[in-house]
Design a protein around this motif. Structure first.
Motif, PDB file in Angstrom:
ATOM      1  N   SER A  40       0.830  -1.211   0.000  1.00 21.09           N
ATOM      2  CA  SER A  40       0.000   0.000   0.000  1.00 21.09           C
ATOM      3  C   SER A  40       0.857   1.251   0.000  1.00 21.09           C
ATOM      4  CB  SER A  40      -0.914   0.028   1.218  1.00 21.09           C
ATOM      5  OG  SER A  40      -1.759  -1.083   1.188  1.00 21.09           O
ATOM      6  N   ILE A  84       2.356   1.837  -3.417  1.00 17.96           N
ATOM      7  CA  ILE A  84       1.323   2.359  -4.324  1.00 17.96           C
ATOM      8  C   ILE A  84       1.059   3.839  -4.035  1.00 17.96           C
ATOM      9  CG2 ILE A  84      -1.114   2.177  -5.028  1.00 17.96           C
ATOM     10  CD1 ILE A  84      -0.853  -0.892  -4.430  1.00 17.96           C
ATOM     11  N   ALA A  85       1.031   4.183  -2.741  1.00 17.78           N
ATOM     12  CA  ALA A  85       0.786   5.584  -2.359  1.00 17.78           C
ATOM     13  C   ALA A  85       1.935   6.486  -2.822  1.00 17.78           C
ATOM     14  CB  ALA A  85       0.595   5.690  -0.852  1.00 17.78           C
ATOM     15  N   ALA A 107       3.985   5.970  -5.300  1.00 22.20           N
ATOM     16  CA  ALA A 107       3.876   6.079  -6.761  1.00 22.20           C
ATOM     17  C   ALA A 107       2.814   7.109  -7.136  1.00 22.20           C
ATOM     18  CB  ALA A 107       3.551   4.717  -7.373  1.00 22.20           C
ATOM     19  N   GLY A 108       1.700   7.063  -6.442  1.00 19.27           N
ATOM     20  CA  GLY A 108       0.615   8.014  -6.714  1.00 19.27           C
ATOM     21  C   GLY A 108       1.051   9.451  -6.489  1.00 19.27           C
ATOM     22  N   HIS A 109       1.703   9.688  -5.357  1.00 15.21           N
ATOM     23  CA  HIS A 109       2.139  11.049  -5.027  1.00 15.21           C
ATOM     24  C   HIS A 109       3.174  11.565  -6.005  1.00 15.21           C
ATOM     25  CE1 HIS A 109      -0.238  11.375  -1.508  1.00 15.21           C
ATOM     26  NE2 HIS A 109       0.375  10.381  -0.872  1.00 15.21           N
ATOM     27  N   LYS A 114       3.402  10.684  -9.028  1.00 16.86           N
ATOM     28  CA  LYS A 114       2.823  10.555 -10.377  1.00 16.86           C
ATOM     29  C   LYS A 114       3.550   9.509 -11.220  1.00 16.86           C
ATOM     30  CE  LYS A 114       0.305  14.725 -10.307  1.00 16.86           C
ATOM     31  NZ  LYS A 114       0.608  14.970  -8.883  1.00 16.86           N
ATOM     32  N   GLN A 151       3.635   5.485 -12.574  1.00 17.25           N
ATOM     33  CA  GLN A 151       2.792   4.322 -12.781  1.00 17.25           C
ATOM     34  C   GLN A 151       3.299   3.222 -11.850  1.00 17.25           C
ATOM     35  OE1 GLN A 151       3.164   2.211 -16.612  1.00 17.25           O
ATOM     36  NE2 GLN A 151       1.106   2.964 -17.065  1.00 17.25           N
ATOM     37  N   VAL A 152       2.405   2.334 -11.427  1.00 15.64           N
ATOM     38  CA  VAL A 152       2.859   1.242 -10.567  1.00 15.64           C
ATOM     39  C   VAL A 152       2.439  -0.106 -11.165  1.00 15.64           C
ATOM     40  CG1 VAL A 152       0.851   1.415  -9.001  1.00 15.64           C
ATOM     41  CG2 VAL A 152       2.986   0.414  -8.166  1.00 15.64           C
ATOM     42  N   ARG A 157      -6.311  -1.835  -3.554  1.00 13.81           N
ATOM     43  CA  ARG A 157      -5.386  -0.785  -3.105  1.00 13.81           C
ATOM     44  C   ARG A 157      -5.020   0.187  -4.222  1.00 13.81           C
ATOM     45  NH1 ARG A 157      -3.674  -2.206   2.293  1.00 13.81           N
ATOM     46  NH2 ARG A 157      -5.472  -3.467   2.896  1.00 13.81           N
ATOM     47  N   GLY A 158      -5.600  -0.005  -5.379  1.00 16.37           N
ATOM     48  CA  GLY A 158      -5.388   0.980  -6.443  1.00 16.37           C
ATOM     49  C   GLY A 158      -4.292   0.657  -7.435  1.00 16.37           C
ATOM     50  N   CYS A 159      -3.816  -0.574  -7.424  1.00 14.98           N
ATOM     51  CA  CYS A 159      -2.834  -0.972  -8.440  1.00 14.98           C
ATOM     52  C   CYS A 159      -3.528  -1.883  -9.445  1.00 14.98           C
ATOM     53  CB  CYS A 159      -1.656  -1.716  -7.803  1.00 14.98           C
ATOM     54  SG  CYS A 159      -0.524  -2.455  -9.001  1.00 14.98           S
TER      55      CYS A 159
END
Ligand code: C2E
Ligand code: MG
Ligand code: MG
Ligand code: MG
Length: 286
Positions: free
Chosen positions: A220, A223-224, A226-228, A230, A232-233, A250-252
């Motif tokens: 998690s 993934i977070a 990577a999100g922050h 910007k 890709q994961v 978890r958004g991946c």
């Protein structure tokens, strides 16, 4: 008698060491001829978007078919290639082969995706990588955005070979860069934002143990981050429906692993493309 036993064990131990040494020497000797003898080939593994249900990329993985020993694992021959420096001509060949194959698939309308190639630290030494990549792209006339280079944390952390500058040059060409096996190296999190990369690949050791709460926390967090940043994961080593559900929750959504497809040689992956073709796009009907 115990003493006798001990001596025998020592002998077995010595023989084992000898055997390993001999194999290593033989592999090294034969690897020098592998490229010229056309014993190397490429396998391709799908990267699948489980939300949009489509193929979004492939990873190219090197294979060596030894004339007597059969397939030798990259875990065994890549370190030898790195130590001997053979990895440089091998990577040059790989880049050319992969770019040409990708252009071929694009022309035949079989696939239109980005393909990644693994980069060893050794190919950054001497500063010739950008030229090597440029040559491969030019000789195949491939759109640079369809090529991705996978690096590891150790490469990014090397200060000696001005790797960051080289990565910037490569990205200026339009090539993508991903951080492979993320979370297993010793890079400092504090400078991740300064690296010229586009993708984080979650190491398969985390995915394999994603039933464990502690590993879930690590996944998690990756993934977070990577999100922050910007980025890709991509999750590696995805083998089960449970892992897919967890990663999606978890958004991946981009996954690579045996569940979707093992690395396949050119002929097999072309069959796989055809088997998964729905209305001109690669879709999985699983
Ligand atoms: P990698 O780049 O992290 O590649 C992923 C490895 O995990 C591949 O092993 C792939 O076959 C395996 N894998 C993928 N999905 C699954 C899964 O669901 N379950 C399991 N158990 N394994 C899975 P492979 O092909 O044996 O390659 C091992 C390593 O060798 C690669 O790790 C990479 O570091 C290196 N390697 C392979 N080809 C090249 C190359 O052309 N150049 C360089 N420098 N290194 C290479
Ligand atoms: Mg890789
Ligand atoms: Mg990996
Ligand atoms: Mg690995």
């Amino acid at each position: 008698q115990a003493k006798e036993l001990g001596r025998n064990q020592y002998r077995l131990f010595d023989e084992e060491i000898d055997r390993q040494y001999v194999r290593r020497m033989e592999l090294e000797r034969d690897l020098r001829k592998a490229l010229a003898n056309e014993e190397l080939f490429v396998c391709y593994q799908p990267k699948w978007d489980a939300k949009e249900n489509r193929l979004i990329g492939l990873e190219a993985l090197m294979r060596w078919r030894h004339p007597e020993l059969g397939l030798v694992s990259p875990a065994e021959f890549i370190p030898i290639a790195e130590e001997t420096g053979l990895i440089v001509p091998m990577t040059r060949w790989m880049l050319r082969d992969v770019c040409a194959q990708n252009r071929n698939w694009q022309k035949r309308r079989m696939a239109n995706v980005r393909i990644s190639v693994n980069m060893s630290i050794r190919v950054f030494e001497g500063g010739a990588l950008a030229q090597m990549v440029h040559d491969a792209l030019e000789s195949s006339n491939l759109d640079p955005s369809l090529l991705e280079l996978e690096i590891t944390e150790s490469i990014a952390m090397q200060e000696v070979a001005d790797t960051v500058e080289q990565l910037q040059q490569l990205r200026a060409l339009g090539v993508h860069v991903s951080m492979d096996d993320f979370g297993t190296g010793y890079s400092s999190l504090g400078s991740l934002d300064e690296l010229p990369i586009d993708v984080l690949k979650i190491d398969q050791s985390f995915v394999r143990q994603s039933a464990m709460e502690s590993k879930q926390a690590i996944i998690s967090t990756i993934i977070a981050i990577a999100g922050h940043l910007k980025l890709q994961v991509v999750a590696e080593g995805v083998e089960t429906q449970e892992q897919i559900e967890f990663l999606l929750s978890r958004g991946c959504s981009i996954m690579q692993g045996y569940y979707y497809g093992k690395p396949m040689d050119t002929k097999s992956i072309e069959q796989w493309f055809m088997d998964n073709q729905v209305s001109g796009q690669l879709m999985r009907v699983k």
